[in-house]
Every structure is written in C-alpha cells, then in structure tokens.
Scaffold this motif. Sequence first.
Motif, PDB file in Angstrom:
ATOM      1  N   ILE A   1      -3.629   4.882   0.812  1.00 24.33           N
ATOM      2  CA  ILE A   1      -4.266   5.199   2.099  1.00 24.33           C
ATOM      3  C   ILE A   1      -3.981   6.645   2.490  1.00 24.33           C
ATOM      4  N   VAL A   2      -5.051   7.395   2.748  1.00 22.27           N
ATOM      5  CA  VAL A   2      -4.873   8.802   3.135  1.00 22.27           C
ATOM      6  C   VAL A   2      -4.476   8.881   4.603  1.00 22.27           C
TER       7      VAL A   2
ATOM      8  N   THR B   1       5.224   7.099  -0.426  1.00 23.43           N
ATOM      9  CA  THR B   1       4.656   8.247   0.292  1.00 23.43           C
ATOM     10  C   THR B   1       4.424   9.370  -0.705  1.00 23.43           C
ATOM     11  N   LEU B   2       3.160   9.777  -0.819  1.00 23.62           N
ATOM     12  CA  LEU B   2       2.787  10.890  -1.686  1.00 23.62           C
ATOM     13  C   LEU B   2       2.288  12.021  -0.794  1.00 23.62           C
TER      14      LEU B   2
ATOM     15  N   PRO C   1       0.811  -1.220   0.000  1.00 22.68           N
ATOM     16  CA  PRO C   1       0.000   0.000   0.000  1.00 22.68           C
ATOM     17  C   PRO C   1       0.843   1.269   0.000  1.00 22.68           C
ATOM     18  N   ILE C   2       0.256   2.306  -0.551  1.00 26.12           N
ATOM     19  CA  ILE C   2       0.909   3.622  -0.681  1.00 26.12           C
ATOM     20  C   ILE C   2       0.209   4.583   0.286  1.00 26.12           C
ATOM     21  N   THR C   3       0.993   5.459   0.908  1.00 24.24           N
ATOM     22  CA  THR C   3       0.403   6.466   1.804  1.00 24.24           C
ATOM     23  C   THR C   3       0.303   7.796   1.071  1.00 24.24           C
ATOM     24  N   MET C   4      -0.853   8.433   1.167  1.00 26.92           N
ATOM     25  CA  MET C   4      -1.008   9.789   0.620  1.00 26.92           C
ATOM     26  C   MET C   4      -1.213  10.737   1.801  1.00 26.92           C
ATOM     27  N   ILE C   5      -0.208  11.556   2.059  1.00 31.21           N
ATOM     28  CA  ILE C   5      -0.315  12.501   3.178  1.00 31.21           C
ATOM     29  C   ILE C   5      -1.180  13.686   2.778  1.00 31.21           C
TER      30      ILE C   5
END
Length: 319
Positions: A60-61, A85-86, A27-31
Amino acid sequence: MRKILCVLSALCWLSVPALSQSYPDRPITMIVPYAAGGPTDTVARIVSEKMGRELGQRVIVENVAGAGGTLGSARAARSEPNGYTLLLNHIGMSTAPTLYPGSTDPLTAFEFIGLVADVPMTIVARRSFPSNTLQELVEYAVKQGDKVSYAHAGAGTASHICGMLFAAETGAQPLTIPYKGTGPAMIDLLGGQVDFMCDQTTNTTNQIQAGEIRAYAVTAAHRIPALPNVPSVNEAGLGKMELSIWHGIYTPKGTPQEVRRRLTSALQAALADTAVLERFRQLSALAVSREEATPEGLKSKLTAETARWKKVLAVETQK
Ligand code: ASP
C-alpha cells in the motif's frame, strides 16, 4: 541491548529466521515522500501493485510529503526494520545530504532493495503561456524576471534541480513556488496559477498529449517516442540540462537479509512484467536491468550521485 535481550531469551535465536520465513503475513507499506498523484507516486503505484502480487500481500502506497522528500525518508528510516515499511524515492536521496544537513543519511540509514526506473523530464508551461519555443521561453523568462513563476516540489527534488540547471544555463531568475510534490503543482499549472515547471514525463505525458499544457523540451539526448514533437534539450541548445531521474527502493537499516532478498526478487519480477513495462513505456519511464534492480545497483548509484550532487550544489548554492 539486543544482545542482552537475546541472552535472556532462548527464543531470540529462532525469532529472526522464523519471522523471515512467514514474511510477509500482512500488508506492506511503501512510503512515497511526495504528494499523491505526482510522478513518484505514479511509479510507486505501478511497481507496488505487481510486487504485492509476487509477495502474496498488498503493498500500500502511503504519501508522506514535505521538506523535499526528507520527511518521508526520515519516517521510513525510523520504522521497524521488519520489511513492512519500504521507501520509494528518487534522485532526491542524493541531494538531501547536501541541502538538509543533519537529515537522515541515506547511505547509512537504509538497506538497499534495488533501482527501479529512469525517467526523463520535460520543460512545460501553462497552456496560455506566450512562448512557442524553448528559445522564446528563455528570452521571456529572462526579460520578465520574477514576474514569471516556476513551480517545484521543494529543495533537492527533481523539479527543483532541473529549474536550478535552467537558471544556471540561461540566467533566468523566475519566482520559485514550492509545493509538496509536482502532483499539486500540475493542478496549478493546469489552472494557470503558475507559469512553468520542469517535471518528469511520468507526470506530464498525458497532459502534453492532450494539449492541456505546452511542452518545450525533454531533458534527454534525443526526442522520446511518446512525445515526438517535443525537441530534446540538446537540439534546443541546452545540452547541459540533460537529466534523468533514477528511483530506488529502500528498507530501514537492520531489515533481515532473507526479507530483503524476497523484496529484491519481487522488484525484479515487477520489472519483468509486461503490464508494468507497458505502463512505463506509455510514460517514457525506462525500467532498469535485472543487474541494476539489486542492492549493489542501488548502493553504487546512490554513492556516485551523492558525490556528484554535492559538487554541483556546492557551486550552485554559492551563487
Ligand atoms: N518527485 C516529486 C513528486 O513526486 C517531484 C519532483 O521531484 O520534482 O512530486
């Protein structure tokens, strides 16, 4: 340092492309650098869901709120440049360098994935606020001074700069109350603890349509279809308050090109998706064109906007 490690390890020549090829395998995190439930969070949740389906992994936000979005931006800039991380942030990326000297420099600390959407703002007040029109609101706010309270999401955020333009145009000097985002500010507006604010349609449309808050103007040149009874700032005589909030997606500097390319194409796919566009339409968010949903589109917007706000804020912060 990286070069030295590479000399020592023959594998390093393979590692970057190999990493990129398997990307993403988790999974990728979107900050989002503001509180949950607010306008930026809403845009991120709409886009991230479809981007995740495109990439084959969940996006995932994560809300990292505080200091007008600069805490979350700094966290994103410091994270591993591996595409996991975006950062999704808005116009605040262009006001931060002027208002938070020494904070992360968005133009040099990030790679650019693309612009996302433009969102107008609305001047709104608690339901029991005693003004019927923008003109009445202005008169009341000017007369009452700091007995009237104005909510915003911290220096440099959309709600803050909209309030700053309002004060510049009208001379009103309300008591300003900072929150970690307009999600929590909206809760207080609904509860009547704070008087008014200027916030994006992505956070106000449902409450305006339900009659839970009062709306006086939209910061666009014309009325918008979702809120046909709300005058534009032009009509209401405050044309200098026209303001549209742009959003972009970033990754930390050094993220491999192939990873960035995948992210840009996932963003473009999300912005062509009918369900995404329908959610945007309901909230008066306008998806950018495919040409703007590119690294070049975001970089040129950020460059121009940083110069623009540097000038405006230099004048406003001298007052
Ligand atoms: N973007 C902020 C939020 O999501 C609000 C603002 O910029 O005014 O809460």
